[in-house]
Design a protein around this motif. Structure first.
Motif, PDB file in Angstrom:
ATOM      1  N   ASN A  42      16.993  85.004  33.024  1.00 52.05           N
ATOM      2  CA  ASN A  42      15.864  85.645  32.347  1.00 52.05           C
ATOM      3  C   ASN A  42      14.892  86.270  33.360  1.00 52.05           C
ATOM      4  O   ASN A  42      15.135  86.225  34.576  1.00 52.05           O
ATOM      5  CB  ASN A  42      15.166  84.678  31.384  1.00 52.05           C
ATOM      6  CG  ASN A  42      14.488  83.526  32.086  1.00 52.05           C
ATOM      7  OD1 ASN A  42      14.313  83.561  33.311  1.00 52.05           O
ATOM      8  ND2 ASN A  42      14.105  82.517  31.327  1.00 52.05           N
ATOM      9  N   ALA A  43      13.794  86.854  32.870  1.00 50.35           N
ATOM     10  CA  ALA A  43      12.861  87.599  33.726  1.00 50.35           C
ATOM     11  C   ALA A  43      12.246  86.714  34.796  1.00 50.35           C
ATOM     12  O   ALA A  43      11.847  87.202  35.862  1.00 50.35           O
ATOM     13  CB  ALA A  43      11.768  88.212  32.855  1.00 50.35           C
ATOM     14  N   GLU A  44      12.197  85.395  34.546  1.00 48.22           N
ATOM     15  CA  GLU A  44      11.613  84.484  35.539  1.00 48.22           C
ATOM     16  C   GLU A  44      12.643  83.979  36.535  1.00 48.22           C
ATOM     17  O   GLU A  44      12.365  83.095  37.345  1.00 48.22           O
ATOM     18  CB  GLU A  44      10.985  83.270  34.822  1.00 48.22           C
ATOM     19  CG  GLU A  44       9.840  83.629  33.914  1.00 48.22           C
ATOM     20  CD  GLU A  44       9.547  82.521  32.905  1.00 48.22           C
ATOM     21  OE1 GLU A  44       9.957  81.365  33.132  1.00 48.22           O
ATOM     22  OE2 GLU A  44       8.939  82.832  31.879  1.00 48.22           O
ATOM     23  N   GLY A  45      13.862  84.492  36.403  1.00 45.01           N
ATOM     24  CA  GLY A  45      14.924  84.073  37.319  1.00 45.01           C
ATOM     25  C   GLY A  45      15.557  82.740  36.933  1.00 45.01           C
ATOM     26  O   GLY A  45      16.322  82.142  37.694  1.00 45.01           O
ATOM     27  N   ARG A  46      15.280  82.252  35.735  1.00 44.10           N
ATOM     28  CA  ARG A  46      15.860  80.982  35.284  1.00 44.10           C
ATOM     29  C   ARG A  46      17.181  81.241  34.552  1.00 44.10           C
ATOM     30  O   ARG A  46      17.385  82.301  33.962  1.00 44.10           O
ATOM     31  CB  ARG A  46      14.880  80.271  34.336  1.00 44.10           C
ATOM     32  CG  ARG A  46      13.609  79.813  35.027  1.00 44.10           C
ATOM     33  CD  ARG A  46      12.567  79.369  34.020  1.00 44.10           C
ATOM     34  NE  ARG A  46      12.945  78.133  33.354  1.00 44.10           N
ATOM     35  CZ  ARG A  46      12.708  76.916  33.842  1.00 44.10           C
ATOM     36  NH1 ARG A  46      12.115  76.791  35.015  1.00 44.10           N
ATOM     37  NH2 ARG A  46      13.061  75.853  33.184  1.00 44.10           N
ATOM     38  N   ILE A  47      18.035  80.254  34.584  1.00 43.54           N
ATOM     39  CA  ILE A  47      19.323  80.370  33.883  1.00 43.54           C
ATOM     40  C   ILE A  47      19.092  79.963  32.420  1.00 43.54           C
ATOM     41  O   ILE A  47      18.509  78.921  32.135  1.00 43.54           O
ATOM     42  CB  ILE A  47      20.393  79.462  34.524  1.00 43.54           C
ATOM     43  CG1 ILE A  47      20.558  79.803  36.007  1.00 43.54           C
ATOM     44  CG2 ILE A  47      21.724  79.586  33.784  1.00 43.54           C
ATOM     45  CD1 ILE A  47      20.993  81.221  36.278  1.00 43.54           C
TER      46      ILE A  47
ATOM     47  N   LYS B 261      13.698  73.646  29.845  1.00 39.59           N
ATOM     48  CA  LYS B 261      12.655  74.212  28.977  1.00 39.59           C
ATOM     49  C   LYS B 261      13.287  74.678  27.673  1.00 39.59           C
ATOM     50  O   LYS B 261      14.336  75.335  27.695  1.00 39.59           O
ATOM     51  CB  LYS B 261      12.027  75.418  29.671  1.00 39.59           C
ATOM     52  CG  LYS B 261      10.729  75.123  30.336  1.00 39.59           C
ATOM     53  CD  LYS B 261      10.043  76.453  30.617  1.00 39.59           C
ATOM     54  CE  LYS B 261       9.066  76.297  31.763  1.00 39.59           C
ATOM     55  NZ  LYS B 261       8.674  77.611  32.299  1.00 39.59           N
ATOM     56  N   LEU B 262      12.641  74.306  26.596  1.00 40.41           N
ATOM     57  CA  LEU B 262      13.130  74.719  25.281  1.00 40.41           C
ATOM     58  C   LEU B 262      12.259  75.857  24.777  1.00 40.41           C
ATOM     59  O   LEU B 262      11.038  75.732  24.714  1.00 40.41           O
ATOM     60  CB  LEU B 262      13.070  73.522  24.324  1.00 40.41           C
ATOM     61  CG  LEU B 262      13.406  73.770  22.870  1.00 40.41           C
ATOM     62  CD1 LEU B 262      14.904  73.992  22.690  1.00 40.41           C
ATOM     63  CD2 LEU B 262      12.972  72.586  22.016  1.00 40.41           C
TER      64      LEU B 262
ATOM     65  N   GLU C 233      16.700  78.738  22.736  1.00 35.35           N
ATOM     66  CA  GLU C 233      17.182  78.939  24.118  1.00 35.35           C
ATOM     67  C   GLU C 233      16.738  77.769  24.977  1.00 35.35           C
ATOM     68  O   GLU C 233      15.637  77.245  24.810  1.00 35.35           O
ATOM     69  CB  GLU C 233      16.591  80.207  24.733  1.00 35.35           C
ATOM     70  CG  GLU C 233      17.045  81.486  24.086  1.00 35.35           C
ATOM     71  CD  GLU C 233      15.990  82.064  23.173  1.00 35.35           C
ATOM     72  OE1 GLU C 233      14.804  82.072  23.555  1.00 35.35           O
ATOM     73  OE2 GLU C 233      16.345  82.476  22.047  1.00 35.35           O
ATOM     74  N   LEU C 234      17.631  77.390  25.889  1.00 36.07           N
ATOM     75  CA  LEU C 234      17.279  76.410  26.912  1.00 36.07           C
ATOM     76  C   LEU C 234      17.337  77.133  28.251  1.00 36.07           C
ATOM     77  O   LEU C 234      18.231  77.965  28.474  1.00 36.07           O
ATOM     78  CB  LEU C 234      18.268  75.239  26.940  1.00 36.07           C
ATOM     79  CG  LEU C 234      18.288  74.276  25.752  1.00 36.07           C
ATOM     80  CD1 LEU C 234      19.325  73.186  25.979  1.00 36.07           C
ATOM     81  CD2 LEU C 234      16.918  73.653  25.501  1.00 36.07           C
ATOM     82  N   SER C 235      16.401  76.810  29.126  1.00 37.37           N
ATOM     83  CA  SER C 235      16.470  77.447  30.460  1.00 37.37           C
ATOM     84  C   SER C 235      16.197  76.397  31.534  1.00 37.37           C
ATOM     85  O   SER C 235      15.481  75.413  31.306  1.00 37.37           O
ATOM     86  CB  SER C 235      15.465  78.597  30.555  1.00 37.37           C
ATOM     87  OG  SER C 235      14.159  78.088  30.557  1.00 37.37           O
ATOM     88  N   VAL C 236      16.801  76.634  32.704  1.00 37.47           N
ATOM     89  CA  VAL C 236      16.677  75.726  33.850  1.00 37.47           C
ATOM     90  C   VAL C 236      16.596  76.584  35.107  1.00 37.47           C
ATOM     91  O   VAL C 236      17.278  77.619  35.212  1.00 37.47           O
ATOM     92  CB  VAL C 236      17.917  74.797  33.953  1.00 37.47           C
ATOM     93  CG1 VAL C 236      17.827  73.866  35.151  1.00 37.47           C
ATOM     94  CG2 VAL C 236      18.084  73.977  32.691  1.00 37.47           C
ATOM     95  N   ALA C 237      15.771  76.158  36.071  1.00 38.35           N
ATOM     96  CA  ALA C 237      15.751  76.863  37.361  1.00 38.35           C
ATOM     97  C   ALA C 237      17.109  76.652  38.043  1.00 38.35           C
ATOM     98  O   ALA C 237      17.630  75.524  38.007  1.00 38.35           O
ATOM     99  CB  ALA C 237      14.635  76.303  38.238  1.00 38.35           C
TER     100      ALA C 237
ATOM    101  N   ILE D 276      25.654  75.798  30.498  1.00 45.68           N
ATOM    102  CA  ILE D 276      26.524  76.449  31.493  1.00 45.68           C
ATOM    103  C   ILE D 276      25.675  77.250  32.468  1.00 45.68           C
ATOM    104  O   ILE D 276      24.728  77.940  32.060  1.00 45.68           O
ATOM    105  CB  ILE D 276      27.533  77.416  30.797  1.00 45.68           C
ATOM    106  CG1 ILE D 276      28.236  76.709  29.626  1.00 45.68           C
ATOM    107  CG2 ILE D 276      28.540  77.996  31.792  1.00 45.68           C
ATOM    108  CD1 ILE D 276      29.220  75.635  30.011  1.00 45.68           C
ATOM    109  N   GLY D 277      26.010  77.164  33.721  1.00 49.81           N
ATOM    110  CA  GLY D 277      25.297  77.945  34.751  1.00 49.81           C
ATOM    111  C   GLY D 277      26.290  78.495  35.759  1.00 49.81           C
ATOM    112  O   GLY D 277      27.506  78.286  35.638  1.00 49.81           O
ATOM    113  N   PRO D 278      25.790  79.177  36.787  1.00 50.21           N
ATOM    114  CA  PRO D 278      26.680  79.709  37.845  1.00 50.21           C
ATOM    115  C   PRO D 278      27.237  78.543  38.689  1.00 50.21           C
ATOM    116  O   PRO D 278      26.727  77.447  38.631  1.00 50.21           O
ATOM    117  CB  PRO D 278      25.766  80.608  38.663  1.00 50.21           C
ATOM    118  CG  PRO D 278      24.375  80.126  38.388  1.00 50.21           C
ATOM    119  CD  PRO D 278      24.387  79.516  37.031  1.00 50.21           C
TER     120      PRO D 278
END
Ligand code: SF4
Ligand code: SF4
Length: 471
Positions: free
Chosen positions: A376-381, A410-411, A430-434, A466-468
C-alpha cells in the motif's frame, strides 16, 4: 410308523371360462358401515387435534414472520423461535432419526397405533369417508346407489361428494404449500390469480394427491404402497399390542336368538353378524387372524363391543391384546427390546436437545482474496479478505471485529458489524503488516468476532496472510 405331513392345495381356483388361472384380483370397493364407540371417539379427538395443528400452525406468526416456514429461496427454516440454516440440517436429520426411533418404540409397544390413529393417510381417509356418508348415505344406501342407473339424484350426490373431496384436497394442498410460501400472501394471490405458476402447480398437485389417496386409493396405499406397513411386522413380538379376535371365546360362531342358552348348543360368543367386517376400512375379517392389511384402527373392536352389549355378553371378543395373552401366557410389558428402544430414544433426545441449545447462533466465514498481496501507499504489505457473518438468532446482534497472529497487524475496514436477525452480512476487510515484521511468506492469522451486546461470547476464524519471500 413315519408321520405324514398334511398337504393343503393352495392353487388359486380356475376361472369359470376356462382352465387358465387369474393371478390378478381387481380391487373390490369397500363400503364401510358407520359405527360408534370408545376408539372411534379417541380417533376423532386425535384427528381434530392433528387437523388444528396442520391447518392452524401455518397461520401463526413469530418474530415478524410465519412461525413455521421453509423459506427455500433464502435457505432458512423457521420453527417458532428457532432458525435453521443449511449448516444446521444435521439437526433436522437428527429430528427425523429421533422421530423414526419414536415410531419404532411405539410399534414394538402398541403395534400399528400410528397407522390407525395419526397417519395422515388414515385421518384424511376417515374424513373422506365421512363426506361419503353425508352425501351418499350409509353403507347399504351407497351400495344401492352404486348399483342404480344414473339419475339426477345419483348425479347430484356424486357431484356433492367429489366437490367436498376436492375442496378438502384444495385446502390441504394450499396449506401444505403455505408452509413453503407465506400463507397470507399465497391465499390472496391464489384467489386473485396473481400467484406464480409454480404455486398453482404445487397446490394443484397436492390437491389431486389428497383427492386420489384419500378418495380413491385408500387402503391400497396402506397395503401396497406404504413402506412402513411392509417392515413393521418384523418389529412385532408376542408382547406387542395387536387388535385380535379371541377364537377360544368366539368359536364356534353362528347366529342365534338372544335368549338361547348358546353354550349348551356348543356355540361361542361370536354371533357371526359380520359387523366387524363391515366397519373395517381395509375390508378384512379380523376373525381370520393377524393380517398385514390390519391398520390397528380398532373399528372392529367398537363394532363388536356394541354387539356384545346388545347380546348381554361381556365386551372384548375383539380387543387390544397380545399373542401371549391369546395363548394364555403372561404378557411382558417391560422387555429387553422395548427397554433398548426406549434407552436409545432417550439418549438421542438428550444428544439432540444438547446439540440444539449448544449450537452457535453466529456463523463466521473468512475467505482470502485471490490477489496474494499488495504493497500500500505506506509501504506495508496488505492482504484483502471477504468476511461472511451469519446471525442465526431471532434478534439483531452487534459484533466487534479484531485480528491477531502477527506483530504490527493492522485491520482496516469496519470494526463494528451490525447483523439483523436471521441475516447474513458480507464485507471486505484488509490486513496490513510492515514487511520487516513478517516472519514468513505465509503466516496464520485469526479473525475474532465478539458479541458485545448480548452474550459477550467470541468466535474465531483462521486464514493466511501472504507476503513476499523473507530472506
Ligand atoms: S362383530 Fe363380533 S360377533 Fe359380530 S361377527 Fe364380528 S366378532 Fe362375531
Ligand atoms: S381388522 Fe379391525 S383394527 Fe384391523 S383394520 Fe380392520 S377394523 Fe381396523
Amino acid at each position: 410308523m413315519s408321520e405324514q405331513i398334511p398337504v393343503h392345495n393352495v392353487t388359486p381356483p380356475a376361472r369359470k371360462d376356462g382352465d387358465t388361472v387369474d393371478l390378478y384380483a381387481s380391487r373390490e370397493k369397500i363400503y364401510t358401515r358407520a359405527f360408534s364407540g370408545l376408539f372411534r371417539n379417541l380417533r376423532i379427538s386425535g384427528g381434530i387435534v392433528l387437523f388444528l395443528l396442520y391447518f392452524g400452525t401455518v397461520w401463526l406468526d413469530w418474530g415478524g414472520h410465519q412461525a413455521v416456514w421453509w423459506n427455500l429461496p433464502e435457505r432458512k427454516f423457521y420453527i417458532f423461535g428457532a432458525t435453521f440454516w443449511p449448516q444446521d440440517f444435521i439437526l433436522l436429520s437428527g429430528i427425523l432419526i429421533v422421530s423414526a426411533f419414536g415410531l419404532f418404540f411405539i410399534t414394538v409397544f402398541a403395534g400399528r397405533v400410528w397407522c390407525g390413529y395419526t397417519c395422515p393417510q388414515s385421518v384424511w381417509t376417515w374424513i373422506f369417508m365421512w363426506c361419503e356418508k353425508v352425501t351418499e348415505g350409509d353403507r347399504n344406501q351407497r351400495m344401492k346407489l352404486d348399483k342404480s342407473p344414473m339419475s339426477a339424484s345419483k348425479f347430484t350426490r356424486k357431484l356433492a361428494k367429489h366437490s367436498l373431496w376436492l375442496l378438502i384436497g384444495l385446502l390441504t394442498g394450499l396449506t401444505f404449500v403455505g408452509y413453503f410460501s407465506p400463507i397470507r400472501e399465497l391465499v390472496v394471490d391464489f384467489i386473485t390469480g396473481q400467484a406464480d405458476g409454480w404455486s398453482y402447480f404445487w397446490v394443484g398437485f397436492f390437491t389431486l394427491a389428497t383427492y386420489g389417496n384419500a378418495g380413491w386409493l385408500r387402503e391400497q396405499v396402506c397395503i401396497y404402497m406404504c413402506p412402513y406397513a411392509r417392515f413393521q411386522s418384523v418389529m412385532f413380538d408376542k408382547d406387542t399390542l395387536i387388535v385380535s379376535y379371541d377364537p377360544r371365546r368366539g368359536e364356534k360362531r353362528g347366529p342365534r336368538k338372544k335368549e338361547l342358552d348358546y353354550k349348551a348348543h356348543g356355540l361361542g360368543d361370536c354371533i357371526d353378524c359380520t359387523m366387524c367386517v363391515q366397519v373395517c376400512p381395509t375390508g378384512i375379517d379380523i376373525r381370520d387372524g393377524l393380517q398385514i392389511e390390519c391398520i390397528g384402527c380398532a373399528a372392529c373392536i367398537d363394532a363388536c363391543d356394541t354387539i356384545m352389549d346388545k347380546m348381554n355378553y361381556p365386551r372384548g371378543l375383539i380387543s387390544y391384546t397380545t399373542e401371549h395373552n391369546l395363548s394364555g401366557q403372561t404378557t411382558h410389558t417391560l422387555r429387553p427390546r422395548l427397554i433398548g428402544y426406549a434407552a436409545v430414544l432417550l439418549v438421542m433426545i438428550g444428544v439432540l436437545t444438547g446439540a440444539f441449545f449448544m449450537r452457535s447462533l453466529v456463523g463466521f466465514d473468512v475467505s482470502k482474496d485471490r490477489v496474494l498481496y499488495r504493497e500500500n501507499a505506506e509501504g506495508r504489505i496488505e492482504n484483502v479478505y471477504s468476511l461472511k457473518v451469519m446471525n442465526k438468532d431471532q434478534v439483531d446482534h452487534v459484533y466487534v471485529l479484531d485480528a491477531t497472529g502477527l506483530a504490527d497487524l493492522k485491520l482496516q475496514g469496519r470494526r463494528e458489524i451490525r447483523v439483523p436477525a436471521g441475516e447474513i452480512v458480507t464485507l471486505p476487510v484488509e490486513l496490513s503488516v510492515a514487511p520487516e515484521q513478517l516472519p514468513s511468506s505465509t503466516n496464520e492469522v485469526k479473525f475474532i468476532l465478539r458479541d458485545v451486546e448480548h452474550s459477550g461470547s467470541e468466535i474465531q476464524a483462521k486464514s493466511r496472510f501472504i507476503g513476499p519471500q523473507v530472506r
